[in-house]
Design a protein around this motif. Structure first.
Motif, short mmCIF file in Angstrom:
data_model
loop_
_atom_site.label_atom_id
_atom_site.label_comp_id
_atom_site.label_asym_id
_atom_site.label_seq_id
_atom_site.Cartn_x
_atom_site.Cartn_y
_atom_site.Cartn_z
N ILE A 76 8.28 -3.33 -9.62
CA ILE A 76 8.67 -3.31 -8.20
C ILE A 76 7.54 -3.89 -7.37
O ILE A 76 6.38 -3.89 -7.82
N THR A 77 7.86 -4.42 -6.21
CA THR A 77 6.84 -4.97 -5.30
C THR A 77 6.61 -3.99 -4.16
O THR A 77 7.56 -3.48 -3.56
N HIS A 78 5.34 -3.71 -3.90
CA HIS A 78 4.96 -2.90 -2.73
C HIS A 78 4.06 -3.72 -1.82
O HIS A 78 3.52 -4.77 -2.21
N GLU A 79 3.85 -3.22 -0.62
CA GLU A 79 2.91 -3.83 0.32
C GLU A 79 2.25 -2.72 1.12
O GLU A 79 2.76 -1.59 1.17
N MET A 80 1.11 -3.06 1.70
CA MET A 80 0.37 -2.09 2.51
C MET A 80 0.09 -2.75 3.86
O MET A 80 -0.85 -3.52 4.00
N ALA A 142 2.39 1.18 6.03
CA ALA A 142 3.81 1.29 5.69
C ALA A 142 4.18 0.16 4.75
O ALA A 142 3.51 -0.87 4.69
N CYS A 143 5.27 0.39 4.01
CA CYS A 143 5.81 -0.63 3.13
C CYS A 143 7.26 -0.87 3.52
O CYS A 143 8.08 0.04 3.51
N TRP A 144 7.53 -2.14 3.90
CA TRP A 144 8.91 -2.51 4.27
C TRP A 144 9.60 -3.27 3.14
O TRP A 144 10.63 -3.90 3.36
N GLU A 145 9.00 -3.25 1.95
CA GLU A 145 9.67 -3.89 0.80
C GLU A 145 10.97 -3.14 0.50
O GLU A 145 11.09 -1.95 0.77
N THR A 146 11.92 -3.86 -0.09
CA THR A 146 13.26 -3.28 -0.25
C THR A 146 13.73 -3.17 -1.70
O THR A 146 14.90 -2.89 -1.95
N PRO A 156 14.26 -0.27 3.34
CA PRO A 156 12.81 -0.40 3.23
C PRO A 156 12.18 0.90 2.70
O PRO A 156 12.65 1.99 3.00
N HIS A 157 11.13 0.73 1.90
CA HIS A 157 10.47 1.90 1.32
C HIS A 157 9.97 2.87 2.39
O HIS A 157 9.88 4.07 2.15
N LEU A 158 9.64 2.34 3.55
CA LEU A 158 9.21 3.22 4.65
C LEU A 158 10.25 4.28 4.96
O LEU A 158 9.91 5.43 5.23
N GLY A 161 9.83 7.27 3.08
CA GLY A 161 8.58 7.99 3.29
C GLY A 161 7.32 7.27 2.82
O GLY A 161 6.28 7.88 2.70
N MET A 162 7.44 5.95 2.54
CA MET A 162 6.24 5.22 2.13
C MET A 162 5.42 4.89 3.36
O MET A 162 5.47 3.79 3.94
N PHE A 163 4.64 5.88 3.75
CA PHE A 163 3.94 5.90 5.04
C PHE A 163 2.67 6.72 4.87
O PHE A 163 2.66 7.72 4.14
CU LIG Z 1 6.99 -0.36 -1.26
#
Ligand SMILES: [Cu+2]
Length: 169
Positions: A76-80, A142-146, A156-158, A161-163
């Motif tokens: 999976i792809t995440h971002e910060m 936050a991560c807005w990857e989907t 979006p992962h946010l 709760g990806m926060f």
């Molecule tokens: Cu993510």
């Protein structure tokens, strides 16, 4: 470095200037060496189970380096993404803002928050780094990857709760 002794009179003077130049070069290399050594703090942040881990809740202002690792057990792809925490908003407000239909990374849903840099496109197993310069205030990652666990796309992962909120003093 080539230099001509034409304008310099006398062997002693020549030696003195030569020694001076050698000293300056030594000082110069010592200086450039120390400026290459990171004096700013380094934080090792990682994503796991759609959460950010490893970042202190409070950090000093100024330059900092973040190494962001994706430690999921599935591809999976995440971002910060580093954003300013708007005054009067809660963590839940930010999470809820990613639950609106059509919310996706890069759109108005994400850009409504003031941006302070990011480490994006980090696939499982990867680590990417970036340098930030943060003045005192409240921020969040936050991560807005989907991407989803099963490989498709979702909200979006946010929104899940990806926060992570932190304060710069
Ligand atoms: Cu993510």
């Amino acid at each position: 470095m080539e230099w001509s002794p034409v304008s310099v009179r006398g062997q002693g003077r020549l030696f003195t200037i030569g020694a001076l130049i050698a000293t300056l070069m030594l000082l110069g290399s010592a200086c450039s060496k120390s400026s290459n050594t990171p004096s700013s703090p380094i934080y090792n942040v990682f994503a796991q189970k759609f959460r950010f881990h490893g970042m202190p809740g409070t950090i000093p202002s100024g330059n900092l380096q973040i190494n962001f690792s994706n430690k999921e057990s599935f591809p999976i792809t995440h971002e910060m993404i580093v954003k300013a925490m708007p005054s009067g908003k809660t963590a839940q407000d930010i999470i809820d803002s990613a639950k609106v239909p059509g919310c996706e990374g890069g759109g108005p849903c994400e850009t409504q928050y003031l941006a302070f840099g990011e480490i994006a496109g980090v696939d499982t197993g990867a680590t990417l780094s970036n340098v930030f310069d943060l003045s005192p205030g409240k921020y969040f990652f936050a991560c807005w990857e989907t991407g989803t666990v099963s490989g498709g796309t979702g909200p979006p992962h946010l929104s899940k709760g990806m926060f992570f909120q932190f304060t710069v003093t």
